[in-house]
Design an enzyme around this catalytic site. Structure first.
Site, mmCIF file in Angstrom:
data_model
loop_
_atom_site.group_PDB
_atom_site.id
_atom_site.type_symbol
_atom_site.label_atom_id
_atom_site.label_comp_id
_atom_site.label_asym_id
_atom_site.label_seq_id
_atom_site.Cartn_x
_atom_site.Cartn_y
_atom_site.Cartn_z
ATOM 1 N N PRO A 307 3.082 -26.534 -8.414
ATOM 2 C CG PRO A 307 2.949 -24.704 -9.585
ATOM 3 C CD PRO A 307 3.056 -26.178 -9.767
ATOM 4 C CB CYS A 381 -6.654 -24.449 26.460
ATOM 5 S SG CYS A 381 -6.133 -24.916 28.115
ATOM 6 C CE1 TYR A 411 -0.501 -27.871 1.802
ATOM 7 C CE2 TYR A 411 1.245 -26.240 1.163
ATOM 8 C CZ TYR A 411 0.662 -27.390 0.896
ATOM 9 O OH TYR A 411 0.711 -28.117 -0.376
#
Length: 454
Positions: A307, A381, A411
C-alpha cells in the site's frame, strides 16, 4: 465525474482530526489552517502525522491478523512512490512497515532515514547499473526484477559484492484492473514485467536459477493497478500466480517461499467513493489466497502487499489561497464560477493526467451564502489546469479566502513540477497543534541555481 457539496467534512475523505473550529475555519491535527497559512504561506501540503501512523498500524494489524488466521505470514511494504521524505520513511519504520523504493533517489532517502536494508525492496522497470549496485551494497531484502537484461545486471552486482541477491520476478498476469488506463499495470500491452502467456516468466525463472551463485529466487510479484475498490482482480491474479509458482517449483525441484500481490488499494477522493476497510480487504485477500492454494494443493507462501496511497493519501490536505473569482456564462441558463488559486497542476497533476476527481472546502470561515456551481482552477497557462472540476462552494468566496483540498497526501508532491517556473510548495506535518517542516518551500532562486552560465 462527481459533483460534491463542500460545506461539510466527509469523515472518509478527510483526515480524522479535521474539524471545524467554533468560528468555522478548518483545523487539522489540532492546528487552525489560518494560523498555518500565516506561518508558512500558501499553497502548502499538510500531512497529518498521526493519521499516517494510525493508518500504517491499522494496515499492518489487519494483514498480520488475517493471514495468521490461515496459518501464514504477511509483510506490508509501504510504496514510497506515493510520497517519500526522510521523516516519512522514519514514521513507516517506527510503525512496523517495510519500504518499497523504485529509484536510486528513493533508496538514498531510505538510507538517509536509516531504514534497515533488509526491510527494503527495490522496484523499477529500467534500473541502472548504479542503482542496482547501490541496492546490493546496502543489502536490500529483495530486488523485483523486470527484464532479462536486469537478471544479468543483478547477478553481476551480486558477484561484485560477493553476495547472493534475493530477487522476485515481476509478472504480467493479464488481469485487467477496473481503473484508468495509465494506472492499470498487469495487462499485456504495457512496460512492466514478464508475460505469463508468452512463457517469459518460466524462461526468466530458469535464468535466475541457473545463477544460484549470485541470485536467490524468492517468488513472483504482481501489481494489477491502482485506485482499486474491490478484490475481484486480486482473486484472479492470485490464482494465476500460485499455479505459476507451483509449476516452476515442481519443474526445478525447489521451494518458492514468497508471493507479492502488490498494492493499488483505493481511497476516497469524493463523498461517493467507497473503498474497502482495511480489515475487509485483508480478510478477503487471505481467503482468496487460501482457496487458491488449496485448489493447487500447495502451502500458503509468505505474502506481501504494497500500500502507498492507502497509507498517506487521506492524511494529506493541500491549502490554497483564492486569487481571482470569475463567473462564466456557460449557457443561457447556467453560470459556472471559476475560482483561481495560487497553485494548480504543478502541485497536483492528477486531474489533468487521470481525470482525477477531488473535492474541496472553504477553509478560513463559514458562509451563509447560497452555494454555486464552481470549478477550482490553478494559475498555470493551461486551460486544463483544474484542481477541482465540480464542487458547490458558497457564492461569496472571494480573494484571500483559503480553500482546502483533501486526499492529496499521495501522488501530489511526488508528481509535482516547476511548470511555468512556479516553485513547489512545502510539505509540513501537523500533530497535537504543532507544525514542523518536512520539505521546505522551493524558491525561484532554487530553480535558477540549476541553470549553467551562458
Amino acid at each position: 465525474m462527481s459533483t460534491t457539496r463542500a460545506d461539510t467534512l466527509a469523515r472518509h475523505v478527510w483526515p480524522r482530526s479535521a474539524e471545524r473550529t467554533p468560528d468555522g475555519a478548518i483545523s487539522i491535527g489540532g492546528l487552525d489552517v489560518r494560523a498555518l497559512a500565516a506561518e508558512v504561506g500558501t499553497p502548502v501540503y499538510v500531512i497529518d502525522e498521526e493519521e499516517v501512523r494510525t493508518r500504517a498500524r491499522e494496515f499492518r494489524a489487519a494483514f498480520t491478523d488475517a493471514f495468521a488466521q490461515i496459518g501464514a505470514q504477511a509483510d506490508v511494504y509501504y510504496a514510497g512512490k506515493a510520497f517519500l521524505c526522510t521523516a516519512m520513511a522514519r514514521w513507516i519504520h517506527e510503525e512496523g512497515l517495510r519500504l518499497d523504493v523504485c529509484s536510486g533517489g528513493e533508496l538514498a532517502v531510505a538510507q538517509r532515514a536509516g531504514f534497515p536494508g533488509a526491510l527494503l525492496g527495490l522496484h523499477g522497470n529500467n534500473k541502472s547499473e548504479a542503482e542496482i549496485d547501490a541496492a546490493v551494497a546496502y543489502g536490500v531484502g529483495r530486488i523485483v526484477v523486470d527484464s532479462f537484461e536486469e537478471i544479468e545486471r543483478v547477478a553481476q552486482a551480486g558477484r561484485r559484492h560477493g553476495v547472493v541477491v534475493p530477487v522476485m520476478l515481476r509478472v504480467k498476469t493479464g488481469v485487467e484492473a477496473h481503473t484508468h488506463e495509465f494506472i492499470a499495470t498487469a495487462h499485456e500491452d504495457q512496460k512492466f514485467g514478464f508475460s505469463i502467456g508468452r512463457g517469459q516468466v518460466k524462461d526468466a525463472a530458469a535464468r535466475v536459477l541457473d545463477q544460484r551463485d549470485a541470485l536467490q529466487l524468492l517468488g513472483f510479484h504482481s501489481h494489477i493497478g491502482s485506485q482499486i475498490f474491490d478484490t475481484k482482480g486480486f482473486a484472479e491474479a492470485a490464482v494465476r500466480l500460485i499455479r505459476l509458482q507451483l509449476d516452476v517449483a515442481q519443474a526445478h525441484a525447489i521451494t518458492l517461499p514468497e508471493l507479492d500481490l502488490g498494492g493499488g488499494f483505493g481511497i476516497a477522493y469524493v463523498d461517493s467513493d467507497t473503498p474497502l476497510a482495511f480489515d475487509d480487504m485483508a480478510r478477503q485477500l487471505a481467503e482468496i489466497v487460501q482457496r487458491a492454494c488449496q485448489e493447487a494443493g500447495t502451502p500458503v507462501p509468505h505474502i506481501s502487499v504494497e500500500p502507498g496511497r492507502a497509507i498517506v493519501g487521506p492524511a494529506g490536505v493541500t491549502v490554497y489561497a483564492v486569487g481571482a473569482v470569475k463567473p462564466v456564462q456557460v449557457s443561457d441558463d447556467f453560470v459556472r464560477t471559476y475560482v483561481s488559486v495560487d497553485g494548480g497542476m504543478s502541485d497536483n497533476p492528477r486531474p489533468v493526467l487521470y481525470d482525477a476527481d477531488y473535492t474541496c472546502s472553504l477553509a478560513s470561515r463559514t458562509s451563509a451564502a447560497e452555494a454555486v456551481a464552481t470549478r477550482v482552477v490553478g494559475k498555470h497557462c493551461e486551460s486544463g489546469d483544474i484542481v477541482v472540476r465540480n464542487v458547490d462552494l458558497p457564492g461569496d468566496v472571494t480573494a484571500g479566502d483559503l480553500l482546502a483540498v483533501p486526499a492529496t497526501g499521495a501522488y501530489c508532491r511526488s508528481l509535482s513540477s516547476t511548470y511555468n517556473y512556479i516553485p513547489r510548495p512545502p510539505v509540513v506535518a501537523v500533530r497535537n497543534g504543532e507544525v514542523r517542516t518536512l520539505i521546505r518551500r522551493e524558491t525561484i532562486a532554487d530553480i535558477l541555481a540549476l541553470e549553467g552560465d551562458s
